[in-house]
Design a protein around this motif. Structure first.
Motif, mmCIF file in Angstrom:
data_model
loop_
_atom_site.group_PDB
_atom_site.id
_atom_site.type_symbol
_atom_site.label_atom_id
_atom_site.label_comp_id
_atom_site.label_asym_id
_atom_site.label_seq_id
_atom_site.Cartn_x
_atom_site.Cartn_y
_atom_site.Cartn_z
ATOM 1 N N GLY A 1 35.848 52.848 27.662
ATOM 2 C CA GLY A 1 36.242 52.881 29.065
ATOM 3 C C GLY A 1 35.130 52.428 29.982
ATOM 4 N N VAL A 2 33.926 52.937 29.760
ATOM 5 C CA VAL A 2 32.795 52.554 30.604
ATOM 6 C C VAL A 2 32.448 51.081 30.409
ATOM 7 N N ALA A 3 32.445 50.613 29.157
ATOM 8 C CA ALA A 3 32.094 49.221 28.878
ATOM 9 C C ALA A 3 33.094 48.261 29.523
ATOM 10 N N VAL A 4 34.382 48.537 29.354
ATOM 11 C CA VAL A 4 35.410 47.651 29.923
ATOM 12 C C VAL A 4 35.348 47.679 31.451
ATOM 13 N N LEU A 5 35.110 48.844 32.020
ATOM 14 C CA LEU A 5 35.052 48.960 33.473
ATOM 15 C C LEU A 5 33.894 48.147 34.040
ATOM 16 N N ILE A 6 32.713 48.230 33.428
ATOM 17 C CA ILE A 6 31.559 47.448 33.894
ATOM 18 C C ILE A 6 31.825 45.958 33.713
ATOM 19 N N LEU A 7 32.411 45.580 32.575
ATOM 20 C CA LEU A 7 32.668 44.171 32.289
ATOM 21 C C LEU A 7 33.664 43.570 33.278
ATOM 22 N N VAL A 8 34.753 44.273 33.528
ATOM 23 C CA VAL A 8 35.788 43.745 34.430
ATOM 24 C C VAL A 8 35.276 43.664 35.864
ATOM 25 N N LEU A 9 34.545 44.674 36.307
ATOM 26 C CA LEU A 9 33.983 44.628 37.660
ATOM 27 C C LEU A 9 33.000 43.466 37.797
ATOM 28 N N SER A 10 32.246 43.176 36.742
ATOM 29 C CA SER A 10 31.308 42.053 36.797
ATOM 30 C C SER A 10 32.046 40.728 36.883
ATOM 31 N N VAL A 11 33.160 40.604 36.167
ATOM 32 C CA VAL A 11 33.963 39.379 36.248
ATOM 33 C C VAL A 11 34.551 39.216 37.644
ATOM 34 N N MET A 12 35.033 40.312 38.235
ATOM 35 C CA MET A 12 35.561 40.234 39.592
ATOM 36 C C MET A 12 34.460 39.868 40.584
ATOM 37 N N ASN A 13 33.250 40.394 40.366
ATOM 38 C CA ASN A 13 32.111 39.995 41.201
ATOM 39 C C ASN A 13 31.815 38.513 41.045
ATOM 40 N N GLY A 14 31.969 38.010 39.818
ATOM 41 C CA GLY A 14 31.742 36.584 39.566
ATOM 42 C C GLY A 14 32.730 35.720 40.314
ATOM 43 N N PHE A 15 34.006 36.118 40.313
ATOM 44 C CA PHE A 15 35.005 35.371 41.072
ATOM 45 C C PHE A 15 34.680 35.397 42.569
ATOM 46 N N ASP A 16 34.258 36.550 43.053
ATOM 47 C CA ASP A 16 33.897 36.663 44.461
ATOM 48 C C ASP A 16 32.717 35.751 44.796
ATOM 49 N N ARG A 17 31.714 35.706 43.904
ATOM 50 C CA ARG A 17 30.549 34.844 44.134
ATOM 51 C C ARG A 17 30.932 33.374 44.110
ATOM 52 N N GLU A 18 31.776 32.984 43.145
ATOM 53 C CA GLU A 18 32.184 31.585 43.055
ATOM 54 C C GLU A 18 33.009 31.178 44.264
ATOM 55 N N LEU A 19 33.817 32.108 44.766
ATOM 56 C CA LEU A 19 34.589 31.805 45.971
ATOM 57 C C LEU A 19 33.657 31.492 47.132
ATOM 58 N N ARG A 20 32.585 32.279 47.248
ATOM 59 C CA ARG A 20 31.659 32.074 48.354
ATOM 60 C C ARG A 20 30.839 30.799 48.178
ATOM 61 N N GLU A 21 30.311 30.600 46.957
ATOM 62 C CA GLU A 21 29.370 29.502 46.754
ATOM 63 C C GLU A 21 30.057 28.157 46.537
ATOM 64 N N ARG A 22 31.152 28.145 45.771
ATOM 65 C CA ARG A 22 31.784 26.868 45.436
ATOM 66 C C ARG A 22 32.863 26.491 46.449
ATOM 67 N N ILE A 23 33.881 27.335 46.574
ATOM 68 C CA ILE A 23 34.961 27.000 47.493
ATOM 69 C C ILE A 23 34.440 26.910 48.920
ATOM 70 N N LEU A 24 33.705 27.944 49.353
ATOM 71 C CA LEU A 24 33.209 27.942 50.725
ATOM 72 C C LEU A 24 31.955 27.100 50.875
ATOM 73 N N GLY A 25 31.447 26.561 49.774
ATOM 74 C CA GLY A 25 30.396 25.562 49.867
ATOM 75 C C GLY A 25 30.968 24.186 50.156
ATOM 76 N N MET A 26 32.237 23.981 49.790
ATOM 77 C CA MET A 26 32.923 22.728 50.074
ATOM 78 C C MET A 26 33.807 22.845 51.318
ATOM 79 N N VAL A 27 34.451 23.979 51.474
ATOM 80 C CA VAL A 27 35.325 24.191 52.623
ATOM 81 C C VAL A 27 34.468 24.603 53.817
ATOM 82 N N PRO A 28 34.730 24.088 54.988
ATOM 83 C CA PRO A 28 33.925 24.450 56.162
ATOM 84 C C PRO A 28 33.980 25.937 56.479
ATOM 85 N N HIS A 29 32.817 26.510 56.834
ATOM 86 C CA HIS A 29 32.805 27.879 57.341
ATOM 87 C C HIS A 29 33.601 27.954 58.636
#
Length: 416
Positions: A40-68
């Motif tokens: 339970g703890v391992a899966v919870l940390i892993l999934v939250l990290s993946v969701m953080n990764g999606f959030d980071r990619e949204l900011r850096e990649r999508i919003l790096g190309m799309v105007p602020h």
């Protein structure tokens, strides 16, 4: 060996945990509780990290190309350099660059694909966009005015089956009257480069020079709008609104929260909901600790009675079983944290290896906004997960330990 009364619960609790039991079913339930807590703890940390990764990619990649933020002027911007200087003096603004957008159909060899044709100034674009860093073939500087060159996203180029040097056809929706009737405006463009940001923009974005976009769109002004980059993208909505109200002239504005804010909010909501749902797995493991301790208390009633007759207080007996339950939870949380951290740090490489080995793609940029599985480990998430898991483990020990402390020696020893 002299053992103080304060350390007696710890010593006996750990001894019970390590001792071999006559009832193997209790040992199995105890091991299941520990494994459940670990997973339970391992899966919870892993999934939250993946969701953080999606959030980071949204900011850096999508919003790096799309105007602020985008600032529009009625009739277009006639002198974007002057306006850019005024905008860059606004608080929180990093840079500004001109922008012109056209909707059109791109065709080559019988294949047709709709796309957004964006006109940029190559020298200024590098200050507001990550596009120059993601050109994989050709150069952004090849977009010279009057050459009608075009830079295509990798998925768009793949769909049209074109490479650098090919000439594609751009069809704009504005109709042109001719002796043959109403015809769409058509222009031949030369592919001078291909870019790849690993996002949905690779499938629908084409980039041309600002001057060429002005001619294609038959725009009298230098540019349709001004693209604005902020040091903190969350300042964009308030910053654009402030510019609209304070700059001289008639302006309107837009920001990333209107175009891609739904993605950001969806990821944030999904992270919260998935975290709560996965915490249920940890709660189930905690309930298994309750079952384990209840059976241990039943199995050890004679030992409890002996301890009570020797002078052990109810709080001491309660502490013994709390130590045993917390030890099960602590081992599971520690092992789960180690596995979760290692998994979060390596999940991207593991998924890439699986895709390469078995020849399939888990995330397609045609469907999702990125084409690979990102991961970002935040130690704040690790602290929250481990703290919540340890709290659930502690709460799970209270009822069985309280029952153990209420065992009456005479009743427990009656049938011994």
């Amino acid at each position: 060996m002299n053992i103080s009364e304060s350390s007696l619960p710890l010593w006996i609790g750990l001894r019970y945990l390590a001792a071999k039991r006559r009832n193997h079913f209790i040992s199995f339930i105890s091991a299941s509780s520990m494994v459940g807590m670990t997973l339970g703890v391992a899966v919870l940390i892993l999934v939250l990290s993946v969701m953080n990764g999606f959030d980071r990619e949204l900011r850096e990649r999508i919003l790096g190309m799309v105007p602020h933020g985008v600032l529009y002027e009625r009739g277009g911007i006639n002198d974007w350099q002057v306006l850019a200087e005024q905008v860059e003096q606004q608080p929180g603004v990093v840079a500004a660059a001109p922008l012109t957008r056209l909707q059109g159909m791109l065709g080559y060899g019988g294949r047709v694909q709709g796309g957004m044709v964006t006109g940029i100034e190559p020298a200024a674009e590098a200050r507001v966009s990550i596009l120059p860093q993601h050109v994989i073939d050709g150069q952004l500087d090849d977009l010279q005015p009057g050459s009608f060159g075009v830079l295509l996203g990798s998925l768009l180029a793949q769909h049209l089956n074109v490479v650098v040097g090919d000439k594609i056809t751009l069809m704009l929706p504005e109709a042109t009257l001719s002796p043959a009737g109403v015809l769409p405006r058509i222009k031949r463009l030369t592919v001078v480069g291909i870019f790849s940001v690993g996002a949905e923009l690779d499938a629908n974005l084409a980039v041309v020079n600002l001057e060429d976009a002005r001619k294609l769109g038959r725009i009298n002004a230098q540019a349709q709008a001004l693209r604005v980059k902020f040091s903190n993208l969350f300042d964009a909505p308030a910053g654009i609104w402030r510019m609209v109200n304070t700059l001289d002239g008639y302006y309107t504005g837009s920001d990333w929260t209107r175009t891609h804010g739904n993605l950001f909010q969806a990821i944030k909501l999904e992270k919260t909901m998935i975290g709560l749902l996965l915490l249920i797995i940890v709660a189930v493991a905690a309930f298994n600790i309750i079952s384990t301790l209840v059976m241990v208390v039943t199995d050890k009633q004679a030992d409890i009675a002996i301890l009570r007759t020797m002078g052990a207080r109810p709080s001491t007996v309660m502490g013994i079983f709390m130590v045993q339950g917390l030890s099960i939870g602590l081992v599971g949380v520690v092992l789960g944290t180690i596995l979760g951290v290692l998994g979060a740090l390596s999940i991207s490489e593991i998924v890439a290896w699986v895709e390469q080995t078995f020849g399939f793609q888990i995330l397609s940029a045609d469907v999702y906004f990125i084409s690979y599985l990102p991961s970002q480990l935040l130690w704040s998430d690790v602290v929250i997960v481990t703290s919540a898991s340890l709290l659930l483990s502690f709460l799970a020990t209270l009822y069985p330990s309280y029952r153990a402390s209420r065992v009456q020696p005479a009743e427990a020893l009656r049938y011994e």
